[in-house]
Design a protein around this motif. Sequence first.
Motif, PDB file in Angstrom:
ATOM      1  N   UNK A  37       0.784  -1.235   0.000  1.00 22.14           N
ATOM      2  CA  UNK A  37       0.000   0.000   0.000  1.00 22.14           C
ATOM      3  C   UNK A  37       0.814   1.283   0.000  1.00 22.14           C
ATOM      4  N   UNK A  38       1.904   1.401   0.756  1.00 19.88           N
ATOM      5  CA  UNK A  38       2.582   2.699   0.855  1.00 19.88           C
ATOM      6  C   UNK A  38       3.027   3.238  -0.504  1.00 19.88           C
ATOM      7  N   UNK A  39       3.301   4.520  -0.531  1.00 21.19           N
ATOM      8  CA  UNK A  39       3.805   5.130  -1.753  1.00 21.19           C
ATOM      9  C   UNK A  39       2.721   5.493  -2.740  1.00 21.19           C
ATOM     10  N   UNK A  40       1.490   5.586  -2.290  1.00 15.95           N
ATOM     11  CA  UNK A  40       0.421   6.029  -3.183  1.00 15.95           C
ATOM     12  C   UNK A  40      -0.003   4.997  -4.207  1.00 15.95           C
ATOM     13  N   UNK A  41       0.131   3.727  -3.904  1.00 11.11           N
ATOM     14  CA  UNK A  41      -0.275   2.680  -4.840  1.00 11.11           C
ATOM     15  C   UNK A  41      -1.800   2.589  -4.856  1.00 11.11           C
ATOM     16  N   UNK A  42      -2.412   3.457  -5.657  1.00  7.27           N
ATOM     17  CA  UNK A  42      -3.876   3.537  -5.725  1.00  7.27           C
ATOM     18  C   UNK A  42      -4.517   2.244  -6.211  1.00  7.27           C
ATOM     19  N   UNK A  43      -3.824   1.528  -7.109  1.00 11.35           N
ATOM     20  CA  UNK A  43      -4.400   0.292  -7.634  1.00 11.35           C
ATOM     21  C   UNK A  43      -4.598  -0.722  -6.517  1.00 11.35           C
ATOM     22  N   UNK A  44      -3.612  -0.852  -5.640  1.00 11.07           N
ATOM     23  CA  UNK A  44      -3.730  -1.862  -4.606  1.00 11.07           C
ATOM     24  C   UNK A  44      -4.716  -1.442  -3.529  1.00 11.07           C
ATOM     25  N   UNK A  45      -4.841  -0.154  -3.262  1.00 15.23           N
ATOM     26  CA  UNK A  45      -5.806   0.313  -2.268  1.00 15.23           C
ATOM     27  C   UNK A  45      -7.233   0.142  -2.756  1.00 15.23           C
ATOM     28  N   UNK A  46      -7.407   0.022  -4.030  1.00 11.13           N
ATOM     29  CA  UNK A  46      -8.724  -0.157  -4.627  1.00 11.13           C
ATOM     30  C   UNK A  46      -9.250  -1.546  -4.255  1.00 11.13           C
ATOM     31  N   UNK A  47     -10.416  -1.594  -3.603  1.00 11.54           N
ATOM     32  CA  UNK A  47     -10.973  -2.866  -3.160  1.00 11.54           C
ATOM     33  C   UNK A  47     -11.240  -3.844  -4.289  1.00 11.54           C
ATOM     34  N   UNK A  48     -11.629  -3.335  -5.456  1.00 10.44           N
ATOM     35  CA  UNK A  48     -11.880  -4.216  -6.594  1.00 10.44           C
ATOM     36  C   UNK A  48     -10.584  -4.909  -7.009  1.00 10.44           C
ATOM     37  N   UNK A  49      -9.488  -4.184  -7.011  1.00 15.53           N
ATOM     38  CA  UNK A  49      -8.200  -4.782  -7.356  1.00 15.53           C
ATOM     39  C   UNK A  49      -7.808  -5.842  -6.328  1.00 15.53           C
ATOM     40  N   UNK A  50      -8.066  -5.574  -5.056  1.00 16.27           N
ATOM     41  CA  UNK A  50      -7.770  -6.553  -4.008  1.00 16.27           C
ATOM     42  C   UNK A  50      -8.550  -7.845  -4.238  1.00 16.27           C
ATOM     43  N   UNK A  51      -9.820  -7.714  -4.586  1.00 19.58           N
ATOM     44  CA  UNK A  51     -10.648  -8.893  -4.856  1.00 19.58           C
ATOM     45  C   UNK A  51     -10.131  -9.631  -6.086  1.00 19.58           C
ATOM     46  N   UNK A  52      -9.728  -8.914  -7.113  1.00 14.80           N
ATOM     47  CA  UNK A  52      -9.177  -9.560  -8.315  1.00 14.80           C
ATOM     48  C   UNK A  52      -7.893 -10.315  -8.002  1.00 14.80           C
ATOM     49  N   UNK A  53      -7.022  -9.721  -7.205  1.00 16.21           N
ATOM     50  CA  UNK A  53      -5.781 -10.405  -6.802  1.00 16.21           C
ATOM     51  C   UNK A  53      -6.123 -11.673  -6.029  1.00 16.21           C
ATOM     52  N   UNK A  54      -7.071 -11.563  -5.100  1.00 13.89           N
ATOM     53  CA  UNK A  54      -7.476 -12.718  -4.297  1.00 13.89           C
ATOM     54  C   UNK A  54      -8.094 -13.807  -5.178  1.00 13.89           C
ATOM     55  N   UNK A  55      -8.921 -13.427  -6.127  1.00 13.25           N
ATOM     56  CA  UNK A  55      -9.536 -14.404  -7.040  1.00 13.25           C
ATOM     57  C   UNK A  55      -8.478 -15.093  -7.884  1.00 13.25           C
ATOM     58  N   UNK A  56      -7.484 -14.336  -8.331  1.00  9.05           N
ATOM     59  CA  UNK A  56      -6.384 -14.925  -9.108  1.00  9.05           C
ATOM     60  C   UNK A  56      -5.640 -15.956  -8.266  1.00  9.05           C
ATOM     61  N   UNK A  57      -5.336 -15.603  -7.018  1.00 11.16           N
ATOM     62  CA  UNK A  57      -4.647 -16.540  -6.118  1.00 11.16           C
ATOM     63  C   UNK A  57      -5.502 -17.785  -5.910  1.00 11.16           C
ATOM     64  N   UNK A  58      -6.806 -17.607  -5.751  1.00 16.32           N
ATOM     65  CA  UNK A  58      -7.716 -18.740  -5.572  1.00 16.32           C
ATOM     66  C   UNK A  58      -7.676 -19.680  -6.775  1.00 16.32           C
ATOM     67  N   UNK A  59      -7.802 -19.139  -7.961  1.00 10.56           N
ATOM     68  CA  UNK A  59      -7.869 -19.979  -9.164  1.00 10.56           C
ATOM     69  C   UNK A  59      -6.541 -20.679  -9.421  1.00 10.56           C
ATOM     70  N   UNK A  60      -5.452 -19.930  -9.370  1.00 12.10           N
ATOM     71  CA  UNK A  60      -4.144 -20.549  -9.632  1.00 12.10           C
ATOM     72  C   UNK A  60      -3.782 -21.526  -8.510  1.00 12.10           C
ATOM     73  N   UNK A  61      -4.236 -21.205  -7.285  1.00  8.94           N
ATOM     74  CA  UNK A  61      -3.984 -22.107  -6.161  1.00  8.94           C
ATOM     75  C   UNK A  61      -4.751 -23.412  -6.292  1.00  8.94           C
ATOM     76  N   UNK A  62      -6.014 -23.339  -6.697  1.00  7.22           N
ATOM     77  CA  UNK A  62      -6.812 -24.558  -6.883  1.00  7.22           C
ATOM     78  C   UNK A  62      -6.197 -25.436  -7.957  1.00  7.22           C
ATOM     79  N   UNK A  63      -5.740 -24.813  -9.021  1.00  5.48           N
ATOM     80  CA  UNK A  63      -5.108 -25.557 -10.127  1.00  5.48           C
ATOM     81  C   UNK A  63      -3.845 -26.265  -9.642  1.00  5.48           C
ATOM     82  N   UNK A  64      -2.960 -25.525  -8.978  1.00  2.73           N
ATOM     83  CA  UNK A  64      -1.700 -26.112  -8.526  1.00  2.73           C
ATOM     84  C   UNK A  64      -1.895 -27.100  -7.384  1.00  2.73           C
ATOM     85  N   UNK A  65      -2.775 -26.777  -6.444  1.00  2.54           N
ATOM     86  CA  UNK A  65      -3.033 -27.687  -5.326  1.00  2.54           C
ATOM     87  C   UNK A  65      -3.594 -29.012  -5.834  1.00  2.54           C
ATOM     88  N   UNK A  66      -4.476 -28.938  -6.814  1.00  2.00           N
ATOM     89  CA  UNK A  66      -5.030 -30.153  -7.403  1.00  2.00           C
ATOM     90  C   UNK A  66      -3.950 -31.016  -8.042  1.00  2.00           C
TER      91      UNK A  66
END
Length: 155
Positions: A37-66
């Motif tokens: 977050x520090x340094x004015x990273x507006x993209x990461x502070x954006x809740x929609x971006x946070x959800x997209x990052x989390x969804x990406x981790x979920x999908x790639x994690x399910x694939x690799x964990x499987x």
Amino acid sequence: MGLVHRLISTCLGIGYTPKGGGSLAAALCCIVWYFAWPGGNEHFRNGVFQVLVTAFILVIGAWSAGKMEREWGEDSYRIVIDEIAGMSLTLCFVPHRWQYMVIGFLLFRFFDIAKPLGIRKMEGLGGGWGVMMDDMLAGVYSSLLLQIVVLIKPW
């Protein structure tokens, strides 16, 4: 491709930690989330971006964990990408305060370890989704409680 799945599912090797790999992965997720977050990273502070990052981790994690479950067995301790996904979900929409990160970590680890309120049932999905979804539900419960703490605004 096996090396890629190992790196993803173990979060660059954290899962090889003999004890406490899940807690270590969740703690490192909090640290990364905090310092993104520090340094004015507006993209990461954006809740929609946070959800997209989390969804990406979920999908790639399910694939690799499987993929890795076939080699290591069902829900191996080495697979810690699920902790990263659940911890990320816990921290979505949370103000940038270390106190909230600590409370989120404690809540998430409680729900992830105790597995109350239907969390354990999510493992029954099987495969990579079963590995990931119990931690995602732990993240939902943790997030709900953490949002209450944020509303109270103790800091």
